[in-house]
Enzyme design. Structure first.
Site, PDB file in Angstrom:
ATOM      1  N   ARG A 137     -11.436   8.134 -30.270  1.00 54.28           N
ATOM      2  CA  ARG A 137     -10.725   8.778 -31.374  1.00 54.28           C
ATOM      3  C   ARG A 137      -9.910   7.788 -32.187  1.00 54.28           C
ATOM      4  O   ARG A 137      -9.110   8.200 -33.034  1.00 54.28           O
ATOM      5  CB  ARG A 137      -9.774   9.843 -30.841  1.00 54.28           C
ATOM      6  CG  ARG A 137     -10.504  11.020 -30.266  1.00 54.28           C
ATOM      7  CD  ARG A 137      -9.546  12.172 -30.153  1.00 54.28           C
ATOM      8  NE  ARG A 137     -10.055  13.123 -29.198  1.00 54.28           N
ATOM      9  CZ  ARG A 137      -9.941  14.434 -29.336  1.00 54.28           C
ATOM     10  NH1 ARG A 137      -9.327  14.939 -30.369  1.00 54.28           N
ATOM     11  NH2 ARG A 137     -10.433  15.227 -28.429  1.00 54.28           N
ATOM     12  N   ARG A 142     -10.520  30.195 -31.163  1.00 58.87           N
ATOM     13  CA  ARG A 142     -11.146  29.671 -29.936  1.00 58.87           C
ATOM     14  C   ARG A 142     -10.466  30.184 -28.668  1.00 58.87           C
ATOM     15  O   ARG A 142      -9.243  30.202 -28.568  1.00 58.87           O
ATOM     16  CB  ARG A 142     -11.076  28.134 -29.955  1.00 58.87           C
ATOM     17  CG  ARG A 142     -11.475  27.506 -28.619  1.00 58.87           C
ATOM     18  CD  ARG A 142     -11.847  26.063 -28.748  1.00 58.87           C
ATOM     19  NE  ARG A 142     -10.791  25.243 -29.319  1.00 58.87           N
ATOM     20  CZ  ARG A 142     -10.976  23.979 -29.702  1.00 58.87           C
ATOM     21  NH1 ARG A 142     -12.158  23.415 -29.587  1.00 58.87           N
ATOM     22  NH2 ARG A 142      -9.978  23.302 -30.216  1.00 58.87           N
ATOM     23  N   LYS A 169     -18.224  20.332 -31.386  1.00 62.53           N
ATOM     24  CA  LYS A 169     -18.709  19.266 -30.500  1.00 62.53           C
ATOM     25  C   LYS A 169     -18.872  19.773 -29.062  1.00 62.53           C
ATOM     26  O   LYS A 169     -19.917  19.568 -28.445  1.00 62.53           O
ATOM     27  CB  LYS A 169     -17.731  18.077 -30.512  1.00 62.53           C
ATOM     28  CG  LYS A 169     -17.496  17.484 -31.892  1.00 62.53           C
ATOM     29  CD  LYS A 169     -16.556  16.292 -31.826  1.00 62.53           C
ATOM     30  CE  LYS A 169     -15.152  16.625 -31.362  1.00 62.53           C
ATOM     31  NZ  LYS A 169     -14.372  17.485 -32.281  1.00 62.53           N
ATOM     32  N   ARG A 190      -3.173  18.017 -35.541  1.00 66.07           N
ATOM     33  CA  ARG A 190      -4.442  17.457 -35.059  1.00 66.07           C
ATOM     34  C   ARG A 190      -5.316  17.007 -36.216  1.00 66.07           C
ATOM     35  O   ARG A 190      -6.038  16.022 -36.112  1.00 66.07           O
ATOM     36  CB  ARG A 190      -5.163  18.477 -34.180  1.00 66.07           C
ATOM     37  CG  ARG A 190      -4.486  18.618 -32.811  1.00 66.07           C
ATOM     38  CD  ARG A 190      -4.897  19.882 -32.076  1.00 66.07           C
ATOM     39  NE  ARG A 190      -6.317  19.977 -31.869  1.00 66.07           N
ATOM     40  CZ  ARG A 190      -6.976  21.129 -31.786  1.00 66.07           C
ATOM     41  NH1 ARG A 190      -6.347  22.279 -31.896  1.00 66.07           N
ATOM     42  NH2 ARG A 190      -8.268  21.118 -31.600  1.00 66.07           N
ATOM     43  N   ARG A 208      -5.886  27.618 -25.930  1.00 66.44           N
ATOM     44  CA  ARG A 208      -5.268  26.317 -25.713  1.00 66.44           C
ATOM     45  C   ARG A 208      -3.932  26.230 -26.429  1.00 66.44           C
ATOM     46  O   ARG A 208      -3.780  26.738 -27.526  1.00 66.44           O
ATOM     47  CB  ARG A 208      -6.210  25.212 -26.227  1.00 66.44           C
ATOM     48  CG  ARG A 208      -7.331  24.910 -25.262  1.00 66.44           C
ATOM     49  CD  ARG A 208      -8.414  24.080 -25.866  1.00 66.44           C
ATOM     50  NE  ARG A 208      -7.933  23.010 -26.734  1.00 66.44           N
ATOM     51  CZ  ARG A 208      -8.727  22.093 -27.295  1.00 66.44           C
ATOM     52  NH1 ARG A 208     -10.031  22.124 -27.073  1.00 66.44           N
ATOM     53  NH2 ARG A 208      -8.236  21.165 -28.070  1.00 66.44           N
TER      54      ARG A 208
HETATM   55  P1  ADP Z   1     -14.648  20.882 -30.807  1.00 67.84           P
HETATM   56  O1  ADP Z   1     -15.136  20.549 -29.419  1.00 67.84           O
HETATM   57  O2  ADP Z   1     -15.332  20.097 -31.876  1.00 67.84           O
HETATM   58  O3  ADP Z   1     -13.156  20.875 -30.951  1.00 67.84           O
HETATM   59  P2  ADP Z   1     -15.576  23.587 -30.119  1.00 67.84           P
HETATM   60  O4  ADP Z   1     -16.970  23.391 -29.649  1.00 67.84           O
HETATM   61  O5  ADP Z   1     -14.533  23.863 -29.073  1.00 67.84           O
HETATM   62  O6  ADP Z   1     -15.113  22.388 -31.097  1.00 67.84           O
HETATM   63  O7  ADP Z   1     -15.624  24.800 -31.157  1.00 67.84           O
HETATM   64  C1  ADP Z   1     -14.432  25.283 -31.768  1.00 67.84           C
HETATM   65  C2  ADP Z   1     -14.507  26.806 -31.929  1.00 67.84           C
HETATM   66  O8  ADP Z   1     -15.502  27.149 -32.881  1.00 67.84           O
HETATM   67  C3  ADP Z   1     -14.871  27.552 -30.656  1.00 67.84           C
HETATM   68  O9  ADP Z   1     -14.159  28.764 -30.651  1.00 67.84           O
HETATM   69  C4  ADP Z   1     -16.363  27.812 -30.785  1.00 67.84           C
HETATM   70  O10 ADP Z   1     -16.753  28.990 -30.084  1.00 67.84           O
HETATM   71  C5  ADP Z   1     -16.523  27.959 -32.275  1.00 67.84           C
HETATM   72  N1  ADP Z   1     -17.769  27.405 -32.784  1.00 67.84           N
HETATM   73  C6  ADP Z   1     -18.443  26.315 -32.338  1.00 67.84           C
HETATM   74  N2  ADP Z   1     -19.542  26.095 -33.073  1.00 67.84           N
HETATM   75  C7  ADP Z   1     -19.556  27.081 -34.022  1.00 67.84           C
HETATM   76  C8  ADP Z   1     -20.437  27.426 -35.086  1.00 67.84           C
HETATM   77  N3  ADP Z   1     -21.554  26.725 -35.349  1.00 67.84           N
HETATM   78  N4  ADP Z   1     -20.132  28.495 -35.856  1.00 67.84           N
HETATM   79  C9  ADP Z   1     -19.027  29.208 -35.605  1.00 67.84           C
HETATM   80  N5  ADP Z   1     -18.165  28.962 -34.623  1.00 67.84           N
HETATM   81  C10 ADP Z   1     -18.415  27.912 -33.832  1.00 67.84           C
END
Ligand code: ADP
Ligand code: ZN
Length: 211
Positions: free
Chosen positions: A88, A124, A13, A168, A157
């Site tokens: 949420r 992440r 997201k 979570r 994080r």
């Molecule tokens: P959310 O906001 O839904 O918790 P994030 O955007 O922070 O998720 O993404 C979670 C992790 O996955 C991050 O490390 C990001 O770089 C990685 N990520 C996001 N989209 C993809 C994707 N399409 N494929 C692989 N990794 C992704």
């Protein structure tokens, strides 16, 4: 255009919201980022939120509802905004409907299999300064450990460790997943197959939104 991004933790997201917000010139409002910033600064909200955020639990509704209300009435939200990580819970969703007073919005539901989201969360890395997110494998920064955008040192994080990730997910299943039905019944839900690489998900998102 008002967009709400819904989906399990790590479904992408934040990554997509940042890109889309830049493209549309809308604010990207990530409640998690707002709370983490408050915790870092040690504000009153930060002190209240700290224990919940770090344990992977939801911060009490009255706090998150108030923060979101105050944020979305600011003038930069007039043309539209992307809400990421709120609502949420059903109570939050109902409060948001009251605040929006009939303004039109769409909810994008990020669908990703469980195994993939676990891997995404665990790898992440985030920027404490500009909120950019990276992934060791799927989206590494150009220079290891440093933000591409602002050069700040990246961090993991506190809620991205295996134990807290589990909590979570339980919280998501119990409190947030019921929103899928809630928005479906209102005819607001757009489903996005978010299990592909980042640029592919980005094109799918534009398509789903008809942009
Ligand atoms: P959310 O906001 O839904 O918790 P994030 O955007 O922070 O998720 O993404 C979670 C992790 O996955 C991050 O490390 C990001 O770089 C990685 N990520 C996001 N989209 C993809 C994707 N399409 N494929 C692989 N990794 C992704
Ligand atoms: Zn940065």
């Amino acid at each position: 255009m008002i967009l709400l991004f819904l989906g399990p933790p790590g479904s992408g997201k934040g990554t997509q919201a940042k890109r889309l917000a830049e493209r549309l010139g809308f604010p990207h409002i990530a409640l998690g980022d707002i709370l983490r910033e408050a915790i870092r600064l040690g504000t009153e909200v930060g002190l209240l939120a700290k224990g919940f955020v770090e344990a992977g639990k939801l911060v009490p509704d009255e706090i998150t509802i108030r923060i979101t209300r105050e944020r979305i009435i600011r003038p930069d939200c007039e043309r539209g905004f992307i809400l990421d990580g709120f609502p949420r819970s059903l109570i939050q969703a109902q409060a948001l409907d009251e605040t929006l007073k009939g303004a039109d919005y769409k909810v994008v539901y990020f669908e990703v299999p469980l195994q993939a989201v676990i891997e995404r969360n665990a790898g992440r890395w985030s920027c404490p300064n500009c909120g950019a997110v990276y992934h060791v494998k799927f989206n590494p920064p150009k220079q290891a450990g440093l933000c591409d955008k602002c050069g700040e040192k990246l961090y993991q994080r506190k809620d991205d460790n295996e134990e807290v990730i589990k909590t979570r997910f339980v919280v998501y299943e119990e409190q947030t997943a019921p929103l899928i039905k809630y928005y479906e019944q209102k005819g607001k839900l757009l489903k996005l197959n978010a299990s592909a690489d980042i640029s592919e998900v980005c094109s799918r998102l534009l398509k789903v939104l008809g942009i």
